[in-house]
Design a protein around this motif. Structure first.
Motif, PDB file in Angstrom:
ATOM      1  N   ASP A  48       6.039  12.636  -9.797  1.00 25.29           N
ATOM      2  CA  ASP A  48       4.898  12.729  -8.602  1.00 25.29           C
ATOM      3  C   ASP A  48       5.805  14.095  -8.478  1.00 25.29           C
ATOM      4  N   ASN A 138       0.394  -0.929  -9.249  1.00 26.68           N
ATOM      5  CA  ASN A 138       1.576  -1.007  -7.268  1.00 26.68           C
ATOM      6  C   ASN A 138       2.323   0.282  -7.879  1.00 26.68           C
ATOM      7  N   TYR A 139       2.788   0.791  -6.496  1.00 31.82           N
ATOM      8  CA  TYR A 139       3.776   2.749  -6.434  1.00 31.82           C
ATOM      9  C   TYR A 139       5.545   1.262  -7.092  1.00 31.82           C
ATOM     10  N   ILE A 185      -2.596   1.888  -0.552  1.00 30.92           N
ATOM     11  CA  ILE A 185      -2.427   2.731  -0.941  1.00 30.92           C
ATOM     12  C   ILE A 185      -3.386   3.811  -0.958  1.00 30.92           C
ATOM     13  N   ASN A 189      -2.100   5.771  -5.374  1.00 27.39           N
ATOM     14  CA  ASN A 189      -1.259   6.315  -6.263  1.00 27.39           C
ATOM     15  C   ASN A 189      -0.748   4.789  -6.972  1.00 27.39           C
ATOM     16  N   PRO A 190      -1.088   5.009  -8.185  1.00 28.08           N
ATOM     17  CA  PRO A 190      -1.194   5.569  -9.313  1.00 28.08           C
ATOM     18  C   PRO A 190      -2.836   5.945 -10.088  1.00 28.08           C
ATOM     19  N   SER A 343      -5.102  12.501  -4.837  1.00 27.71           N
ATOM     20  CA  SER A 343      -3.691  12.434  -5.199  1.00 27.71           C
ATOM     21  C   SER A 343      -3.010  13.065  -6.277  1.00 27.71           C
ATOM     22  N   SER A 345      -2.651  11.852  -9.146  1.00 24.78           N
ATOM     23  CA  SER A 345      -2.350  11.052 -10.811  1.00 24.78           C
ATOM     24  C   SER A 345      -3.801  10.146 -10.683  1.00 24.78           C
ATOM     25  N   VAL A 382       3.686  -0.004 -13.320  1.00 23.79           N
ATOM     26  CA  VAL A 382       3.147   0.087 -12.242  1.00 23.79           C
ATOM     27  C   VAL A 382       2.372  -1.435 -12.064  1.00 23.79           C
TER      28      VAL A 382
END
Length: 390
Positions: A48, A138-139, A185, A189-190, A343, A345, A382
């Motif tokens: 990123d 999830n990140y 989020i 992301n993602p 974002s 991604s 992720v």
């Protein structure tokens, strides 16, 4: 010489936690690259960090502010645990522009980027027997930090067929009287999604119903280029208490500066009454501070240039996202269910049945690196098996 039995040994939990990090996963994939053999230079699409590309350079305003802070010799000292007041005040003023109440200096706590903020929050909430709700996907940092926490993690799904919205029925089914928070989020992301106003309000109402706080990861705040505007979760702080994570790093394309904040977006004061804010401050006293000179460079005049800078930045991101989404349609072996709208991604699903010699997403990324010198992050990193995050 008599052989000695030494009493120390490695903490293997560290290795377990590190295995969840993007750096560890990407480094293992990069070890498959041999540019000499393939004759192809490495194309790294897994991180990123747009700052490595010349078209994504930070503003001279930010660079000049840092040089001014260095030359002033006013910021060579240690800072208070929560950070220096001018920077906290500037961030409070900036965030207050987009929410229906005013934040104060006391509502802003400075951190060494978002990862530090995540660590501090999970530590502050980790009472015995408590659990926390994480999104899936999830990140990875959330999963890695959880390994050093006593919190039990429960995962709720984000729904690709609904633009990666939160499965609120699953959230209600997962929560109990030991659940302390839900992590959100936005921009995603993602996933590259942006939540609509109505959906954010429903999340806040669900949090209130369950008696939990919302941890709003807004690292990519205002980095949106689709039809939906960015709505801060703090707008709904009068419904349920919200803690917002933000950074200078992403907005100004300087991730190596590692400067972020925790904003207490809780106008009713529930987090103060329950001791959460004081606990966060205590955590900050026993961890590293963001560099004082970076704090000193952050002032309100940054934000006077934000709208112009973000407009140009988002225009580049939109051009890249549009091209990415259209070109993917020409590749029959993958599918992107939701066009990126925020974002940096997106998530792409692999059609594994169409491959003869690919076992899963990790195997695909390893072979892509070996054959084409291209790096992608496997969806397994992720929490979504057999997907990819370009």
């Amino acid at each position: 010489m008599v052989k000695r039995d030494w009493h120390f040994k490695a903490n293997h939990q560290v290795h377990a936690a590190a295995s969840f990090t993007m750096r560890n996963i990407l480094e293992s994939i990069m070890r498959n690259i041999d540019e000499t053999r393939t004759g192809k230079p490495m194309i790294h699409l897994g991180h990123d960090d747009p700052s490595v590309y010349p078209c994504f350079r930070t503003s001279p305003v930010v660079e000049d502010a840092l040089m001014d802070a260095i030359r002033s010799a006013k910021f060579n000292c240690y800072a208070d645990g929560a950070g220096i007041d001018p920077a906290r005040r500037a961030i409070a003023e900036y965030l207050s522009r987009d929410i229906p109440y005013n934040l104060t200096t006391d509502d802003i706590l400075l951190t060494v980027g978002a990862e530090h903020a995540i660590h501090v929050l999970l530590t502050a909430l980790a009472s015995p027997g408590a659990n926390i709700l994480f999104p899936k996907p999830n990140y990875p940092t959330y999963e890695a930090r959880e390994k050093f926490s006593s919190l039990e993690v429960r995962h709720f799904d984000l729904l690709p067929e609904k633009g990666w919205e939160v499965d609120l029925d699953a959230v209600k089914a997962l929560a109990d009287d030991r659940t302390v928070a839900i992590v959100l989020i936005n921009p995603g992301n993602p996933c590259g999604n942006v939540f609509a106003f109505d959906h954010l309000q429903k999340i806040a109402e669900t949090a209130r119903e369950l008696g939990i706080m919302v941890i709003s990861d807004a690292v990519y705040a205002h980095q949106v280029f689709g039809e939906k505007p960015f709505i801060p979760m703090g707008v709904f702080g009068n419904i349920a208490p919200v803690v917002t994570l933000g950074t200078l790093s992403k907005r100004w394309i300087v991730p190596g500066w590692r400067f972020g904040w925790i904003a207490i977006t809780d106008p009713i004061g529930i987090l103060h009454k329950n001791g959460i804010v004081d606990c966060i401050k205590s955590c900050l006293l026993i961890t590293a501070d963001p560099r004082t000179v970076i704090q000193g460079s952050y002032s309100s005049h940054h934000e006077e240039h934000t709208r112009v800078f973000l407009f140009e930045f988002n225009k580049l991101l939109k051009e890249a996202a549009d091209m990415f989404f259209e070109k993917l349609k020409e590749i029959p072996l993958v599918a992107c269910p939701h066009k990126p709208e925020g974002s940096m991604s997106a998530l792409v699903k692999l059609k594994l049945s169409a491959f003869d010699d690919v076992i899963d997403d990790v195997d695909f990324c390893m072979k892509l690196a070996k054959e084409e010198s291209m790096i992608l992050l496997p969806g397994d990193a992720v929490g979504l098996k057999n997907w990819l995050r370009p």
